[in-house]
Scaffold this motif. Structure first.
Motif, mmCIF file in Angstrom:
data_model
loop_
_atom_site.group_PDB
_atom_site.id
_atom_site.type_symbol
_atom_site.label_atom_id
_atom_site.label_comp_id
_atom_site.label_asym_id
_atom_site.label_seq_id
_atom_site.Cartn_x
_atom_site.Cartn_y
_atom_site.Cartn_z
ATOM 1 N N ALA A 80 -3.871 -10.646 0.009
ATOM 2 C CA ALA A 80 -4.896 -10.940 1.013
ATOM 3 C C ALA A 80 -4.970 -9.845 2.064
ATOM 4 O O ALA A 80 -6.062 -9.430 2.483
ATOM 5 N N GLY A 81 -3.801 -9.356 2.494
ATOM 6 C CA GLY A 81 -3.782 -8.282 3.483
ATOM 7 C C GLY A 81 -4.344 -6.989 2.924
ATOM 8 O O GLY A 81 -5.072 -6.265 3.616
ATOM 9 N N SER A 82 -4.019 -6.694 1.668
ATOM 10 C CA SER A 82 -4.555 -5.489 1.035
ATOM 11 C C SER A 82 -6.069 -5.585 0.891
ATOM 12 O O SER A 82 -6.788 -4.594 1.108
ATOM 13 N N ARG A 83 -6.572 -6.752 0.549
ATOM 14 C CA ARG A 83 -8.018 -6.936 0.419
ATOM 15 C C ARG A 83 -8.726 -6.616 1.726
ATOM 16 O O ARG A 83 -9.826 -6.039 1.742
ATOM 17 N N ALA A 84 -8.087 -6.969 2.839
ATOM 18 C CA ALA A 84 -8.689 -6.677 4.144
ATOM 19 C C ALA A 84 -8.763 -5.182 4.415
ATOM 20 O O ALA A 84 -9.537 -4.748 5.275
ATOM 21 N N LYS A 85 -7.970 -4.376 3.695
ATOM 22 C CA LYS A 85 -8.004 -2.911 3.837
ATOM 23 C C LYS A 85 -9.046 -2.275 2.920
ATOM 24 O O LYS A 85 -9.260 -1.065 2.978
ATOM 25 N N TYR A 86 -9.639 -3.055 2.039
ATOM 26 C CA TYR A 86 -10.681 -2.578 1.112
ATOM 27 C C TYR A 86 -10.262 -1.381 0.261
ATOM 28 O O TYR A 86 -10.967 -0.377 0.195
ATOM 29 N N PRO A 87 -9.127 -1.472 -0.443
ATOM 30 C CA PRO A 87 -8.782 -0.406 -1.382
ATOM 31 C C PRO A 87 -9.684 -0.475 -2.612
ATOM 32 O O PRO A 87 -10.423 -1.446 -2.807
ATOM 33 N N ALA A 88 -9.589 0.538 -3.460
ATOM 34 C CA ALA A 88 -10.452 0.579 -4.651
ATOM 35 C C ALA A 88 -10.155 -0.560 -5.612
ATOM 36 O O ALA A 88 -11.073 -1.138 -6.211
ATOM 37 N N LYS A 89 -8.870 -0.904 -5.771
ATOM 38 C CA LYS A 89 -8.514 -1.952 -6.722
ATOM 39 C C LYS A 89 -7.159 -2.535 -6.353
ATOM 40 O O LYS A 89 -6.257 -1.812 -5.915
ATOM 41 N N ILE A 90 -7.025 -3.841 -6.537
ATOM 42 C CA ILE A 90 -5.755 -4.533 -6.310
ATOM 43 C C ILE A 90 -5.349 -5.191 -7.622
ATOM 44 O O ILE A 90 -6.112 -5.968 -8.214
ATOM 45 N N VAL A 91 -4.143 -4.871 -8.076
ATOM 46 C CA VAL A 91 -3.618 -5.395 -9.331
ATOM 47 C C VAL A 91 -2.432 -6.303 -9.020
ATOM 48 O O VAL A 91 -1.478 -5.879 -8.360
ATOM 49 N N ALA A 92 -2.469 -7.542 -9.485
ATOM 50 C CA ALA A 92 -1.391 -8.499 -9.263
ATOM 51 C C ALA A 92 -0.545 -8.629 -10.521
ATOM 52 O O ALA A 92 -1.075 -8.701 -11.631
#
Length: 364
Positions: A204-216
């Motif tokens: 959730a915190g990474s999403r707020a930084k708007y990176p190109a892609k988040i992989v879980a």
């Protein structure tokens, strides 16, 4: 001077640590606040993985008899909590900007404000390191009432949030600190290892930084599905797929820019070092139950990685509160179990299993 309401009893129920695997629900006196302190009626307290480690005995987990244990005996555990102020004096009210009846939370560390770290604003590394629920000086929240120390950092939080949701502010603040440590940019591919409470907060915190892609990454299908709801773009079941190969495939063979580790499993360390590109960033948040061995040449000669640690959630609590109050996170699915205080053992067992729950909370 504000006074406690007539409804506050003389005694209360509290979980008391008498040693490893010897926690007992007892009737104890309701604590009395000293000058500058507050008496708070506990609404909810989360059970953290570190609570479980202390329950089983620190030496068993740290693997080093010379390393000091976190939990002292005769202490009330519980460091992620929310409650309502029932008594405080004018000094405390002015310092924190709060009043009787306010719903409040307190950061898990009570700084001394005198050591070199506190004086430099690095209060989360305070030398005495008094944490609620680990030392007798700062009893925790597995009780009907608790004291907020005069040196504590206290924040108001919306009364509209369900108690278990509001108490999630502590693990969320920790996750946000790990995200800040990564210094991620808009074009980064970010990998988050582990989709438990910390990992979901990292997503959730990474999403707020708007990176190109988040992989879980995880092995539990339900948690991977929840990771997508928290903001992950891709969810990989590491029990079924080679995560390193998959990430390299989606990055033109280079690897991830940022790796956030939130599992506490030794295998996740080597996984992270291998999944990162050259000049990538590794952030370690977990507490491990045993020593971890890796090929350090990957960090140095091979990739020249930035390897960073993260501890607690300094300066991130206001952001964590705003995130919870925005109601953008699927908190009903994250806060899976709420139990009465008397069922604390069942709560510890649920956390130990890790298969049936995400976040377990006690409701005194």
């Amino acid at each position: 001077m504000s006074t406690a309401p007539a409804g506050v009893p003389d005694t209360m129920q509290a979980v008391i640590c008498h040693g490893p695997e010897n926690y007992v629900l007892e009737e104890v006196p309701v604590p009395e606040p000293a000058a500058g302190e507050a008496l708070v009626k506990v609404e909810a307290v989360g059970i953290c993985a570190s609570d479980l480690k202390c329950y089983h005995g620190a030496a068993k987990f740290w693997g080093d008899a010379n390393r000091p244990a976190w939990a002292e005996t005769e202490v009330i555990p519980g460091h992620e909590f929310v409650g309502t102020i029932v008594q405080l004096d004018d000094q405390a009210a002015e310092r924190w900007g709060v009043a009787v009846g306010d719903r409040v939370t307190s950061e898990q560390i009570v700084p001394c404000w005198k050591c070199r770290y506190c004086l430099r604003g690095q209060y989360h590394m305070c030398a005495p390191h008094d944490l609620y629920g680990f030392k007798r000086r700062t009893p925790g929240a597995m009780a009907s009432y608790m004291i907020y120390s005069g040196d504590a950092l206290v924040h108001k939080i919306s009364p509209d949030l369900p108690p278990a949701h509001a108490a999630f502010v502590e693990p969320l603040s920790c996750a946000l600190h790990a995200v800040e440590r990564a210094n991620m940019t808009f074009d980064d591919v970010v990998v988050v290892a582990g989709c438990g409470p910390i990992g979901l907060g990292m997503i959730a915190g990474s999403r707020a930084k708007y990176p190109a892609k988040i992989v879980a990454l995880d092995m539990a299908p339900d948690k991977l599905k929840l990771a997508l709801e928290c903001g992950a773009d891709v969810a990989i079941n590491i029990g079924e797929e080679d995560a390193v190969a998959a990430v390299k495939d989606m990055t033109g063979g280079y690897g991830a820019d940022v790796y956030l580790e939130g599992t506490g499993h030794p295998s996740a360390v080597a996984q992270g070092l291998n999944i990162l590109r050259k000049l990538g960033t590794y952030v370690e948040y977990s507490v491990f139950g045993s020593d971890v061995s890796v090929d350090w040449s990957i960090i140095s000669d091979d990739k020249e990685l930035d390897v960073l640690g993260a501890h607690l959630g300094p300066h991130t609590w206001p952001a964590a509160i705003r995130m919870l109050e925005s109601q953008l996170l699927p908190m009903d699915k994250i806060c899976t179990h709420q139990l009465p205080l008397a069922e604390f053992q069942k709560g510890l067992d649920l956390v130990a299993s890790g298969k049936e729950s995400v976040k377990v909370s006690l409701i005194p």
